[in-house]
Enzyme design. Sequence first.
Site, PDB file in Angstrom:
ATOM      1  N   ASP A 179       0.907  -1.143   0.000  1.00  0.00           N
ATOM      2  CA  ASP A 179       0.000   0.000   0.000  1.00  0.00           C
ATOM      3  C   ASP A 179       0.943   1.189   0.000  1.00  0.00           C
ATOM      4  O   ASP A 179       1.526   1.524   1.040  1.00  0.00           O
ATOM      5  CB  ASP A 179      -0.905   0.016   1.233  1.00  0.00           C
ATOM      6  CG  ASP A 179      -1.928   1.137   1.139  1.00  0.00           C
ATOM      7  OD1 ASP A 179      -1.549   2.226   0.667  1.00  0.00           O
ATOM      8  OD2 ASP A 179      -3.091   0.936   1.505  1.00  0.00           O
ATOM      9  N   HIS A 180       1.112   1.817  -1.156  1.00  0.00           N
ATOM     10  CA  HIS A 180       2.222   2.772  -1.260  1.00  0.00           C
ATOM     11  C   HIS A 180       2.022   4.011  -0.378  1.00  0.00           C
ATOM     12  O   HIS A 180       2.979   4.727  -0.122  1.00  0.00           O
ATOM     13  CB  HIS A 180       2.524   3.139  -2.718  1.00  0.00           C
ATOM     14  CG  HIS A 180       1.488   3.994  -3.360  1.00  0.00           C
ATOM     15  ND1 HIS A 180       0.320   3.485  -3.871  1.00  0.00           N
ATOM     16  CD2 HIS A 180       1.447   5.320  -3.576  1.00  0.00           C
ATOM     17  CE1 HIS A 180      -0.391   4.466  -4.361  1.00  0.00           C
ATOM     18  NE2 HIS A 180       0.256   5.600  -4.204  1.00  0.00           N
ATOM     19  N   HIS A 242      -5.920   2.683   1.137  1.00  0.00           N
ATOM     20  CA  HIS A 242      -5.189   3.872   1.605  1.00  0.00           C
ATOM     21  C   HIS A 242      -5.887   4.553   2.781  1.00  0.00           C
ATOM     22  O   HIS A 242      -5.263   4.860   3.801  1.00  0.00           O
ATOM     23  CB  HIS A 242      -5.028   4.884   0.472  1.00  0.00           C
ATOM     24  CG  HIS A 242      -4.490   4.287  -0.795  1.00  0.00           C
ATOM     25  ND1 HIS A 242      -3.487   3.366  -0.808  1.00  0.00           N
ATOM     26  CD2 HIS A 242      -4.826   4.489  -2.100  1.00  0.00           C
ATOM     27  CE1 HIS A 242      -3.219   3.019  -2.056  1.00  0.00           C
ATOM     28  NE2 HIS A 242      -4.025   3.683  -2.859  1.00  0.00           N
TER      29      HIS A 242
END
Length: 488
Positions: A179-180, A242
């Site tokens: 999950d950047h 996110h």
Amino acid sequence: MAKEQASIITIFGGSGDLARRKLYPSLYQLYHRGVLKQHFAVIGTARRPWTNDYYHQIIAESLQDEPNTDAESVRDFASHFYYQSHDVTDSDHYVTLKNLSSKLDEEYGAEGNRLFYMAMAPRFFGTIASHIKSEDLFSKTGYNRLIIEKPFGRDYATAKELNDSIRAAFDEDQIYRIDHYLGKEMVQGLLALRFTNPLLTPIWNKDYIANVQITLAESVGVEERAGYYETAGALRDMVQNHIMQLIAYVAMEQPESFTPEHVHAAKNKLFSHLPVLSAEQAAKDWVRGQYAAGNGQPAYCDEDKVDAGSQIETYVAGKVELDDPRWVGVPFYVRTGKRLPRKTTQITINFKSMGQNIFDTVGCAEARTNRLTVYVEPEQGYTLTLNGKTLGANYELEQHDLDFRQQQADIDAAPEAYERLIRDALSGDQTNFTRWTEQKYTWQYIDAIRQAWDAGASLTKYAAGSNGPAAADELLARDGFEWAEQFK
Ligand code: NAD
């Protein structure tokens, strides 16, 4: 000085957009910083029949706008890359990959370490994992790790199916689910703010906080991603992952230490307090919208590859109420959308009022509430809004902002999220990746909203370039609150 990491990195989807835009530049910066040096090689796989020379050109092209590049470094970096034409469903191709990995390991002294990166359409993830196992691509002398891209399923059932298939090949401690947002500086900085400031730590709870607001706004439309977006929508694309991860970092208890085990235990506990939403509650507390034409931009339904009657949401706002003693009665309002007036990711903590005004005796109005705003991107920093006295003979209050912003040059020099996360995976640090249980809890929560919508909750249109649907404002107004910031 950075510690050099030895590894054979295999990228499934080596000709794709993500590889070119994010992975190759990130790997290059790791090379520039000395994390990757001599003892590494990258195998890029995809369907196309490319030569190594052509692949090196692609690598060089993907670095065109990168800082810290010069022709010699780029050439040397690219010489570590090998292209292998590959059909993910063909077992023989995995045997070729296995032999190439062993050969390169010997040539580069990669210490038997293997990092597999799944950067392809998610429908292939399970197939790749099971072939990695059946054709035994695992090293027996070093580590075997898997980085897996999002989306991790499209609901709980498909996420579980995917998880079962990768867990049949890899143990949980070998799996790095990306999950950047967890690689972003200010997301990590949030933990420093929360857990190192005696000014904040003791008041981070329902007694002092009135509500929390999380905004992930984009100014762009669906761009090239309509094919995927039509099967997903904003709830799946942004909220399940996110936004939920940001909620975890805002709301979790202080971990015992900053180790993967303790951070994940704290997140897990928090997510276990996500309530089971009834259909009525989900329909009442979650708003969905889709952009119509506006500001010279086309409507979502008129975008390329979008169904003219599409019911896919490009905007979501909702209220998350955690069934957790620390947060009982504190709404977490979240919103995300496309074609909003500007791009911003920010988190606002609105504190409660003092409930007492000793200055009323001198005719002074009640103080406004304090607020902490964390700017994740594009600005990075935070603002603490306090009350103070105006200059002058009268006793009047005004709000004062204490601002901190990172300088753009420092932001540019800091590692980008993907670089940080790949470095973490190379060094075996799972802190900034998601665990299966986090996926499980968040999907179960999201599924209830999706089901309520699929049962007929309305989809509101909003003009491109506007603030989004008015229903998102009503969601807060109902509780006597408003968004801390409108876009315009
Ligand atoms: P893409 O379509 O650009 O690339 C897909 C890659 O898979 C290509 O290299 C293609 O050749 C290869 N491929 C497809 N079918 C194959 C087959 N049968 N055998 C072998 N190779 C095959 O996709 P992308 O945008 O790079 O996305 C990859 C992954 O990253 C997806 O999971 C996506 O959701 C995720 N992701 C992408 C972005 C982005 O900015 N592009 C952002 C976040 C997440």
